[in-house]
Design a protein around this motif. Structure first.
Motif: not given
Length: 132
Positions: A11, A17, A55
């Motif tokens: 991410e 994160l 992500g």
């Protein structure tokens, strides 16, 4: 409870994160973090992961590009994949699922939703592994 899993989280948003990694560690999982797609792909190629959280928008390689690489590896396609989407549009969800994502979570999401989906996907993976 499901057996603790080996989870890779990629991410770009440091706040997200820093939320996801501790939540999964507190649930007993072994978590490795990556801040970009290229790093995530390198980590995945060098060690086995039961589940990957990606992500959609990552530096160097997008989440979808990483997902395509994960699913192209015929020997290691068993890792479950959760995509994190800031848009969560139908088209983005559809694209991710067609590319091989097991789940797409739109941000923001609750910690409980994340934990539940991780546990469900790890349990499904364990069942599939036990039957083969």
């Amino acid at each position: 409870m499901v057996t603790p899993g080996r989870i890779l989280v990629a991410e770009r948003d440091p706040e997200l994160l820093e939320l996801v990694v501790p939540v999964l560690r507190l649930a007993g999982h072994r978590v490795t973090a990556a801040r970009d797609g290229l790093q995530a792909l390198g980590l995945w190629r060098n060690q086995p992961f039961d589940l990957v959280v990606l992500g959609m928008v990552l530096p160097r390689l997008t989440g979808l590009e990483v997902l395509h690489e994960l699913r192209a590896d015929a020997e290691r396609t068993q890792s479950a994949v959760i995509m994190l989407s800031s848009l969560g549009t139908r088209e983005e969800v559809r694209t991710a699922v067609l590319a091989g994502a097991d789940e797409v979570l739109a941000t923001p999401f609750t910690v409980q939703v994340l934990r539940t989906r991780v546990e469900e996907l790890l349990a499904e993976r364990a069942l599939v592994g036990a039957s083969t």
